[in-house]
Design an enzyme around this catalytic site. Structure first.
Site, PDB file in Angstrom:
ATOM      1  CD  GLU A 157      37.132  54.063  61.285  1.00 56.40           C
ATOM      2  OE1 GLU A 157      38.200  53.268  60.839  1.00 56.40           O
ATOM      3  OE2 GLU A 157      36.893  54.273  62.548  1.00 56.40           O
ATOM      4  CE  LYS A 202      51.057  69.934  72.032  1.00 51.10           C
ATOM      5  NZ  LYS A 202      49.783  70.888  71.853  1.00 51.10           N
ATOM      6  CD1 TRP A 257      52.630  68.433  70.055  1.00 53.21           C
ATOM      7  CD2 TRP A 257      51.846  67.845  68.062  1.00 53.21           C
ATOM      8  NE1 TRP A 257      51.394  68.832  70.103  1.00 53.21           N
ATOM      9  CE2 TRP A 257      50.754  68.301  68.753  1.00 53.21           C
ATOM     10  CE3 TRP A 257      51.725  67.491  66.605  1.00 53.21           C
ATOM     11  CZ2 TRP A 257      49.533  68.476  68.117  1.00 53.21           C
ATOM     12  CZ3 TRP A 257      50.391  67.487  66.036  1.00 53.21           C
ATOM     13  CH2 TRP A 257      49.523  68.001  66.896  1.00 53.21           C
ATOM     14  CB  THR A 267      36.721  50.194  64.430  1.00 49.84           C
ATOM     15  OG1 THR A 267      35.837  50.545  65.586  1.00 49.84           O
ATOM     16  CG2 THR A 267      36.159  51.025  63.209  1.00 49.84           C
TER      17      THR A 267
END
Ligand code: ADP
Length: 538
Positions: free
Chosen positions: A326, A435, A440, A181
């Protein structure tokens, strides 16, 4: 029932026997194009396995590739993995220190590279402590002058073999491929795919609800073989007998478009930036998309305007996909299920802007910070957790320790909601969430809408400190050439597209945005760049 190990060599055997004359077309880094069929490909992949054996490569050894999407790269995928070694696809877009780190960490014994990358490797070769041979993926006549030691020509290497080779049979849980990654935090981490996981992932890629691949397809996987296995497309091509067209080092719209027309491409896949360039090219030239039927787009969120233009103006269905290194990488895909089939065109477009639904083999749920599962109501937003036979269990060599929770869920680092029809919508990466007053705000939604503005080329939204709301969104925009856009204009444009309290408190114009090695906007660098920023009214 028989014990038939799920090995990737089976794909090639299938293609060789059942689709021997199906073509593979490859653009070459040394210039020109190469064309052959699966029968010839299979022979050369076997020669590659024999040649690697002659170099002393054995079971479990890592063979690194630093290569574009080409027929030779695919021969190595099958040759190295098929013989029981591990194909380590190295991403040339990583930074030199990361390249050194991962090749040493993987203990690669051979590096097989396109001539494009010779200067990159010359600059770091002295730090590569485990590589014994550098194999340049060209014939003798195209070998460049190089300071590298122990250099071989791939064509010369495999020509010395006879191709008389049977793929060995071994445990399907044997390591097959390795991919790191890009490591936005800390060192890159390796994901070690097994033959079994790649095989099952390929079966998924061949189902009707995923990429749209079947034996009559002509596929152009623009997604690189060095980043998340080109979404498994080369294996799927061999496994189905689809014609495969590989774009080599070319990513410009003109070359890609020529391939789409000349080769009769029906299916393709790439990240949004590739298609943003393509749509501009089509608009400027008045050209169309010929035979193209389906484009799968993922890696970053696909803007609504892109989906609409592809479908309305060019008759190409957009399939929005989500996944990560992944998850091999396919995790969710945006094909229609029965529940959305009869929705209105506008509602269908709303669904297509989401990141797709779960496919058999990937379990997904969203959880709050305390590990409670959240409902699939299209509103509750939480961390995306996945598990399944092609989802990572641990990183290579155990890096980062135990990465699963007690129920084997892997935390993807993405934040999303899932709607009643099962479609998941990413709202942010966990660390990028804004936030505001405890609620959110999705930076991704804001960005997607903002790039639909005719004067905006690229946009990123980050949260910045606000004395009243803790954080408020700051939008950073790269305008189209010769254009500019201010906060009032942006508000007017976004007003009917997002909640009022989401509107960015400020819009800042920049010449360019920082990108990661894999081409995504680097929010980390952007936050750093704007760390001393304060909102005008705050
Ligand atoms: P990296 O970019 O870190 O190398 P990957 O290429 O594996 O890693 O990227 C995986 C991440 O990319 C996902 O966790 C998600 O944040 C993002 N991503 C992938 N597909 C989409 C999509 N369709 N919409 C939004 N984000 C996506």
């Amino acid at each position: 029932m028989q014990d038939w190990p799920l090995l990737v060599s089976k794909f090639l055997e299938h293609a060789e026997v059942n689709h021997p004359k199906r073509e593979i077309v490859s653009m070459l880094p040394e210039g020109g194009q190469f064309r052959y069929d699966f029968a010839a490909h299979a022979v050369r992949a076997k020669k590659c396995a024999q040649a690697l054996g002659r170099l002393g490569i054995g079971f479990g050894d890592r063979v690194a590739t630093l290569a574009w999407n080409t027929h030779r790269h695919m021969e190595i995928w099958f040759g190295a993995s098929g013989m029981g070694a591990v194909t380590h696809t190295v991403n040339p877009r990583l930074f030199p220190e990361q390249l050194i780190y991962i090749m040493n960490h993987a203990e690669d014994r051979v590096l097989m590279l396109d001539i494009t990358f010779v200067p990159l490797i010359e600059a770091i070769a002295e730090h590569l402590t485990t590589i014994e041979h550098f194999v340049l993926l060209v014939g003798r006549e195209h070998m460049p002058e190089t300071k590298l030691k122990n250099v071989l020509s791939y064509e010369e290497l495999i020509e010395a073999e006879d191709g008389n080779y049977n793929w060995p049979t071994f445990d399907e849980n044997t390591a097959c491929g390795l991919c790191y990654t890009s490591g936005t935090t800390g060192n890159p981490k390796g994901v070690l795919y097994s033959h079994r996981s790649n095989f099952l992932h390929t079966l998924l890629a061949l189902t009707g609800d995923t990429l749209g691949i079947r034996s009559t397809s002509v596929i152009l996987p623009v997604v690189p073989m060095f980043h998340a296995n080109s979404w498994g497309i080369p294996y799927a091509a061999a496994g189905s007998g689809a014609k495969l067209v590989l774009n080599g080092p070319h990513h410009d719209p003109e070359t890609l478009h020529k391939l789409i027309v000349d080769e009769g491409i029906t299916v393709t896949a790439a990240v949004p930036t590739v298609w943003a360039g393509m749509l501009k090219y089509l608009q400027a030239t008045g050209k169309d998309m010929a035979e193209l039927k389906i484009v799968t787009i993922g890696g970053s969120a696909v803007p609504r305007s892109m989906i609409k233009t592809f479908q309305d103006d060019y008759g190409v269905r957009v399939n929005h996909a989500w996944g990560m290194t992944e998850t091999s990488p396919l995790g969710s895909l945006g094909s229609e299920n029965a529940a959305v089939q009869n929705l209105s065109p506008k509602e269908k477009l709303d669904v297509q802007c989401k990141q797709g639904r779960m496919v058999l083999g990937v379990e997904m749920c969203i959880m709050d910070d305390d590990g409670n599962k959240l409902p699939r109501d299209g509103e509750s937003s939480g961390r995306v957790m996945v598990r399944g036979p092609w989802v990572v269990k641990s990183y290579f060599k155990g890096d980062a320790g135990n990465i699963l929770d007690d129920d084997n869920w892997f935390d993807t680092g993405d934040v999303a909601c899932i709607d009643e029809h099962g479609y998941m919508q990413i709202t942010d990466r966990a660390k990028d969430v804004i936030k505001s007053g405890g609620e959110w705000i999705s930076s991704i939604d804001l960005e997607n809408e903002a790039v639909g503005h005719p004067k905006v080329l690229e946009a990123a939204v980050i949260g910045r400190y606000h004395p009243k709301w803790d954080e408020r969104p700051l939008m950073v925009v790269v305008p189209e050439e010769g254009q500019t856009v201010d906060v009032a204009e942006m508000h007017a444009y976004l007003e009917d597209k997002v909640a009022k309290w989401w509107l960015p408190d400020d819009v800042v114009i920049v010449k360019e945005l920082p990108h990661t090695a894999t081409g995504k906007i680097s929010k980390k660098d952007l936050r750093e760049q704007f760390k001393d920023y304060s909102f005008p009214d705050a």
